[in-house]
Design an enzyme around this catalytic site. Structure first.
Site, PDB file in Angstrom:
ATOM      1  N   GLY A   1       0.803  -1.227   0.000  1.00 40.80           N
ATOM      2  CA  GLY A   1       0.000   0.000   0.000  1.00 40.80           C
ATOM      3  C   GLY A   1       0.833   1.272   0.000  1.00 40.80           C
ATOM      4  O   GLY A   1       1.973   1.285   0.463  1.00 40.80           O
TER       5      GLY A   1
ATOM      6  N   ARG B   1       0.988  -5.974  -4.922  1.00 43.24           N
ATOM      7  CA  ARG B   1       0.960  -6.829  -3.735  1.00 43.24           C
ATOM      8  C   ARG B   1       1.437  -8.251  -4.015  1.00 43.24           C
ATOM      9  O   ARG B   1       1.299  -9.146  -3.180  1.00 43.24           O
ATOM     10  CB  ARG B   1      -0.448  -6.846  -3.126  1.00 43.24           C
ATOM     11  CG  ARG B   1      -0.872  -5.482  -2.604  1.00 43.24           C
ATOM     12  CD  ARG B   1      -2.175  -5.506  -1.825  1.00 43.24           C
ATOM     13  NE  ARG B   1      -2.563  -4.160  -1.423  1.00 43.24           N
ATOM     14  CZ  ARG B   1      -2.171  -3.564  -0.296  1.00 43.24           C
ATOM     15  NH1 ARG B   1      -1.393  -4.189   0.554  1.00 43.24           N
ATOM     16  NH2 ARG B   1      -2.556  -2.331  -0.010  1.00 43.24           N
TER      17      ARG B   1
ATOM     18  N   ASP C   1       5.841  -7.837   5.600  1.00 40.46           N
ATOM     19  CA  ASP C   1       5.884  -8.955   4.654  1.00 40.46           C
ATOM     20  C   ASP C   1       6.909  -8.734   3.551  1.00 40.46           C
ATOM     21  O   ASP C   1       7.689  -9.627   3.223  1.00 40.46           O
ATOM     22  CB  ASP C   1       4.508  -9.117   3.986  1.00 40.46           C
ATOM     23  CG  ASP C   1       3.657 -10.145   4.711  1.00 40.46           C
ATOM     24  OD1 ASP C   1       4.115 -10.668   5.754  1.00 40.46           O
ATOM     25  OD2 ASP C   1       2.542 -10.422   4.229  1.00 40.46           O
TER      26      ASP C   1
ATOM     27  N   LYS D   1       8.445   0.833   5.187  1.00 43.08           N
ATOM     28  CA  LYS D   1       7.310   1.635   4.716  1.00 43.08           C
ATOM     29  C   LYS D   1       6.001   1.102   5.262  1.00 43.08           C
ATOM     30  O   LYS D   1       5.746  -0.098   5.164  1.00 43.08           O
ATOM     31  CB  LYS D   1       7.244   1.561   3.184  1.00 43.08           C
ATOM     32  CG  LYS D   1       5.995   2.155   2.581  1.00 43.08           C
ATOM     33  CD  LYS D   1       5.279   1.227   1.616  1.00 43.08           C
ATOM     34  CE  LYS D   1       4.615   0.097   2.357  1.00 43.08           C
ATOM     35  NZ  LYS D   1       3.763  -0.747   1.538  1.00 43.08           N
ATOM     36  N   THR D   2       5.198   1.898   5.872  1.00 42.78           N
ATOM     37  CA  THR D   2       3.775   1.638   6.116  1.00 42.78           C
ATOM     38  C   THR D   2       3.169   2.746   6.951  1.00 42.78           C
ATOM     39  O   THR D   2       3.719   3.125   7.991  1.00 42.78           O
ATOM     40  CB  THR D   2       3.488   0.282   6.805  1.00 42.78           C
ATOM     41  OG1 THR D   2       2.137   0.292   7.263  1.00 42.78           O
ATOM     42  CG2 THR D   2       4.379   0.033   8.001  1.00 42.78           C
ATOM     43  N   ILE D   3       2.051   3.264   6.487  1.00 40.78           N
ATOM     44  CA  ILE D   3       1.382   4.309   7.271  1.00 40.78           C
ATOM     45  C   ILE D   3       0.882   3.739   8.593  1.00 40.78           C
ATOM     46  O   ILE D   3       0.696   4.469   9.557  1.00 40.78           O
ATOM     47  CB  ILE D   3       0.190   4.959   6.524  1.00 40.78           C
ATOM     48  CG1 ILE D   3      -0.924   3.963   6.218  1.00 40.78           C
ATOM     49  CG2 ILE D   3       0.632   5.661   5.262  1.00 40.78           C
ATOM     50  CD1 ILE D   3      -2.248   4.646   5.878  1.00 40.78           C
ATOM     51  N   ASP D   4       0.687   2.413   8.657  1.00 41.46           N
ATOM     52  CA  ASP D   4       0.156   1.804   9.875  1.00 41.46           C
ATOM     53  C   ASP D   4       1.107   1.908  11.059  1.00 41.46           C
ATOM     54  O   ASP D   4       0.702   1.732  12.204  1.00 41.46           O
ATOM     55  CB  ASP D   4      -0.169   0.328   9.636  1.00 41.46           C
ATOM     56  CG  ASP D   4      -1.310   0.159   8.646  1.00 41.46           C
ATOM     57  OD1 ASP D   4      -1.980   1.170   8.356  1.00 41.46           O
ATOM     58  OD2 ASP D   4      -1.521  -0.958   8.148  1.00 41.46           O
TER      59      ASP D   4
ATOM     60  N   TYR E   1      -8.159   6.460   2.514  1.00 44.12           N
ATOM     61  CA  TYR E   1      -7.441   6.771   1.278  1.00 44.12           C
ATOM     62  C   TYR E   1      -6.914   8.193   1.237  1.00 44.12           C
ATOM     63  O   TYR E   1      -5.957   8.476   0.540  1.00 44.12           O
ATOM     64  CB  TYR E   1      -8.363   6.516   0.084  1.00 44.12           C
ATOM     65  CG  TYR E   1      -8.762   5.067  -0.013  1.00 44.12           C
ATOM     66  CD1 TYR E   1      -7.911   4.137  -0.593  1.00 44.12           C
ATOM     67  CD2 TYR E   1      -9.959   4.610   0.519  1.00 44.12           C
ATOM     68  CE1 TYR E   1      -8.249   2.796  -0.653  1.00 44.12           C
ATOM     69  CE2 TYR E   1     -10.301   3.275   0.470  1.00 44.12           C
ATOM     70  CZ  TYR E   1      -9.449   2.369  -0.115  1.00 44.12           C
ATOM     71  OH  TYR E   1      -9.773   1.041  -0.162  1.00 44.12           O
TER      72      TYR E   1
END
Lengths: 569, 569
Positions: free
Chosen positions: A107, A171, A202, A228-231, A442
């Site tokens: 993402g 993905r 992952d 990387k991840t906004i989470d 989004y």
């Protein structure tokens, strides 16, 4: 005084592209703010602005089950961390001409383009004549050898811009022997010295498997990961945060702050805001720290306390009743996207429903319900009719109930409404309740990166370049000391295997980088927990406002990071 | 480098307040951006910074039916516009001590607090010793005489801040003889010299009725209106825009721009974005001009061309099919909140349904449908089942179908999906479609006002102060020449009666300020119409980014205003 936007025309690179999905930002019309960001000069840690050498630390282990990790990564296990340190002269050969590939995986997160710019600029600055290839559409681009050569002209309009559209993402995973083979062929065909994988837990696990595979086969291609991840759930001591988290939280917090002022001005709505973050609740926690909502649900706490949906509803209703007594019939409530997944009883109900729906006829009289366990039946009857219907009707191609489709915020509004009605009749609630639902998702993944994310990503990319230049593989780009000014940031790499544990799947051990969940004894949660009672009944709303790129407010860093670094109390 | 926010403590005024709903921003914790805005120095038009006099223009008429308006406003009809012009010395008495009330009416719009600051500062600057009362909770506050005295300390933390929470707002109207009487009593009790009504078309109409009433009864209280609404549908030559529109559109456009970059990066979603604006589509049009979406529906065009829901769906589907041929299976679509209200056939269906649901039994076999006219039956069958159900089940307290509850963006996704499926089977569509729905509404009503709205509101408030100081009544505060720098803005007032027409209701003429709809031969729509074909198939997305308060981009003005003023082509 005019809103006219300048037309950015990048003539040169136009011919290079094939598929329309990666047609580049040629002749794009940019807004004034976008334009102002392109030429924003990025600071770099001083260690990479001056001559440096790379120093190895002590051998590493694994996050868990080191013996199994050692077996899975015989060539890479135990690698030391690498750290860039100042040196009298550059220790790496500047006459090397490297061929490097880069790929975006998973993402979107604000700042991805800056990682690529960082790699590119490192190669330009330190290994003149090197080539950077961008694999298109994620890991599939590696397997299918779909790529473009990234030139200075091509990269320029993406500098400090949001999105992943420079090369797009995907993905797909490289995990089967066949897929590894395809990757090897691409590496050979392009004569790759290195590959940078920009992705989440992952993707970084797979990056390490790829590094192990290349090393095992004695191929020269090295692999470096980037967090990387906004989470915000990919982090550890050496990698204090994943990029994109800072920007995404600030975008959501801007909206939440606006909704708060609206709630207080209007005085008649409870706003239920669902926020992205399916696995961990970092985003929800950070947004709470930035805005001080009346109620915040943290999935990890719900799970740890084994709370039921009824518990969560009751907590909300209790606060709403107390607020009504104080004359407040409005408020703001934050909910993590993954809330339902954290509630054990819901998982149980879903499992039972899947079983029943697969094998039995669902009769109109509801006799089928007798097949549910007592607990699940109770929960099912507690759910609002619309949600019951959704659970029964909407299935995925395998016939399974689709939990992801449930709009948790709307479900909770209905459950709170029902419970408040009950309390009204009992005489314990005297207010009026009207819910408004929001989902912020989004909107935050592709915003213009904050100054922090822009600089952090650029440094991550620059670090990845340095690590590949020095021949490292299987490391994740690591930039530290983030509470200090950029000049003082540390730069290096951490063994990906040291972040790993194993999980048993289908009778085999699989390596995983465990998601970093919200820790209930961590500083961010503790700070939140110490303040939430006040926030519940008083209105301590903070409106962070829109992200600023200039001025004092433009260099603020998110609370989670500062608290975890001990730089805020 | 720290995100720590400063604690704003306003000790002095704490004791003054009663109800918790208007407890003020005492001891509020402010974000860095909020803090930076409080002390932002607002520019003022040079005419009010220097000695001025007020010059009357020629007598005015009405927007329509002047004879009827003259009958309804015997004391005010025909009032000339007033204009502030430079003078050797101030012509108004500075030894007057005025007592002025101010009220916020209707929905929130960014900048309301600055209008109040503007009035306050005018009184401080020009009529030292005057008192400003804020009526709490909208017009009801006037009728119930609920107010607070606005002091310098109390106003300070609200300067340049979003929201209406300084005194809150309300939707009550002062229209019956009894209500007028209550307003008179309040005016007498507080010995009010003037009242400023900050509101939309309805509120300004009522402000004028109040002015007429006071004048007719020879009371000294004057009434001045101020043009407020994010919808942008209260405007005319003398009042080029309503405040809040600029900020709200920019907040929505930020989110739309982010979603666009996400759409392009991900390549697999069509984002359907519903935007606030029930009556007019100005917000949707402005956001389209700022961001260049693939498809934009303008309600006024749908109405003018007498389009059906099927026409709208077909238009979308045609574009989506063509984009699929180009390899684009993603896009962004803007829809005005009021779309359904613009479609005549939907109105007809609703009317028939209300009739049937009131008098007949709705049988499960659908025999009741035979009572629908052919056209309505066709439309009903064309609607997605979920929407059919919603229409049948959700009613307001009068038993009427609730159109407002229909989530237009979700309905359109379903209709587009169905039509695409059909085309796929016919072989005329080869892509894949996945819709994502968004509604941007509450996020935009209470944001920090842009520099434009902050300055515009401050000038509107300052103008209202000047008009009351000079004894004017029944005027709307008018600030013009808005494409020029603030220094050159013109300041004055326009007869509210000159904005009015009449509507016949219950056999009587009622005065109304007609909503300014999107004009299909106006510059903004024409610009949009000239570009939309390009936007549909090419991806001309612009990402405006977050509102900036400092730097070149911070002074941009919205396209609609500049185009209407002829300051942009």
């Amino acid at each position: 005084m005019s809103a006219a936007s300048f037309e950015y025309t990048n003539g040169g690179a136009a011919a290079a592209f094939g598929t329309p999905s990666v047609s580049g930002r040629l002749a794009s019309v940019y807004s004034q703010v976008q334009t102002s960001r392109i030429d924003h000069a990025l600071p770099l840690p001083s260690v990479v602005r001056n001559p440096f050498k790379i120093v190895d630390g002590p051998p590493s282990s694994a996050a868990g089950n080191p013996d199994e990790i050692a077996k899975l990564f015989p060539n890479l296990f135990g690698q030391p961390p690498a750290m860039l340190v100042p040196n009298g002269a550059d220790s790496l050969r500047s006459d090397l001409k490297l061929k490097i590939g880069v790929v975006l995986s998973g993402g979107q997160a604000p700042g991805g383009h800056n990682v690529i710019s960082g790699i590119f600029d490192y190669l330009q600055d330190r290994t003149k004549g090197s080539i950077l290839y961008g694999f298109k559409g994620g890991p599939a681009g590696i397997m299918k050898c779909k790529y473009i050569e990234l030139t200075s002209d091509y990269i320029y309009p993406y500098r400090n811009q949001g999105g992943f559209d420079m090369i797009c993402s995907g993905r797909d995973k490289i995990e089967t022997p066949e897929q590894f083979k395809q990757a090897e062929e691409t590496a050979a065909k392009l004569d790759l010295d290195g590959l940078v994988v920009i992705g989440g837990d992952d993707s970084n696990t797979n990056a390490c498997l790829l590094a192990e595979n290349f090393r095992g086969k004695k191929l020269k291609t090295r692999v470096i990961g980037c967090p990387k991840t906004i989470d915000g759930d990919l982090k550890c001591k050496e990698v204090p945060t994943s990029f994109g988290f800072d920007t995404a939280c600030k975008i959501y917090a801007e909206m939440i702050g606006n909704v708060m002022i609206d709630a207080r001005s209007t005085g008649k709505y409870y706003h239920f805001v669902r926020l992205m973050g399916r696995a961990a609740s970092h985003i929800t926690l950070e947004c709470a720290l930035q805005t001080h909502p009346n109620i915040t649900i943290i999935g990890e706490e719900v799970a740890a306390k084994k709370q039921t949906l009824k518990n969560v509803t009751d907590y909300m209703v209790d606060v709403i009743c107390k607020r009504a007594e104080l004359g407040y019939n409005y408020g703001v409530i934050l909910i993590p996207e993954g809330l339902i997944d954290f509630i054990p009883e819901v998982q149980q109900l879903i499992a039972e429903l899947n079983e029943i729906l697969a094998h039995d006829i669902v009769d109109e009289n509801g006799l089928w319900k007798k097949k549910l366990t007592e607990q699940s039946l109770k929960l099912f009857d507690f759910l609002p009719p619309a949600i019951q219907e959704q659970l029964m009707l909407e299935r995925d191609p395998h016939g399974n109930v689709q939990v992801a489709k449930i709009e948790t915020e709307k479900m909770l509004i209905q459950m709170v409404e029902t419970e408040l009605e009950k309390r009204k009749q009992e005489g314990s609630y005297i207010g009026h309740f009207k819910g408004q639902s929001h989902f912020f998702g989004y909107e935050g993944r592709c915003g213009l990166p904050t100054n922090f994310d822009a600089s952090y990503c650029y440094a991550l990319g620059y670090a990845a370049g340095a690590l590949l230049h020095s021949g490292k593989t299987g490391l994740i780009s690591s930039v530290g000391n983030l509470a200090a000014p950029v000049e003082e940031w540390t730069v290096g790499g951490t063994a990906l295997t040291s972040l790993m544990d194993v999980e048993r799947r289908h009778g085999k051990f699989k390596p995983v980088i465990k998601k970093a969940m919200v820790e209930l004894d961590g500083a961010p949660f503790k700070k939140f927990a110490s303040m939430r009672k006040d926030w519940a009944l008083k209105n301590c709303y903070i409106s962070p406002g829109p992200i600023q790129f200039v001025g004092a407010a433009s260099n603020a860093v998110n609370h989670t990071l500062l608290l975890e670094l001990g730089a805020q109390s």
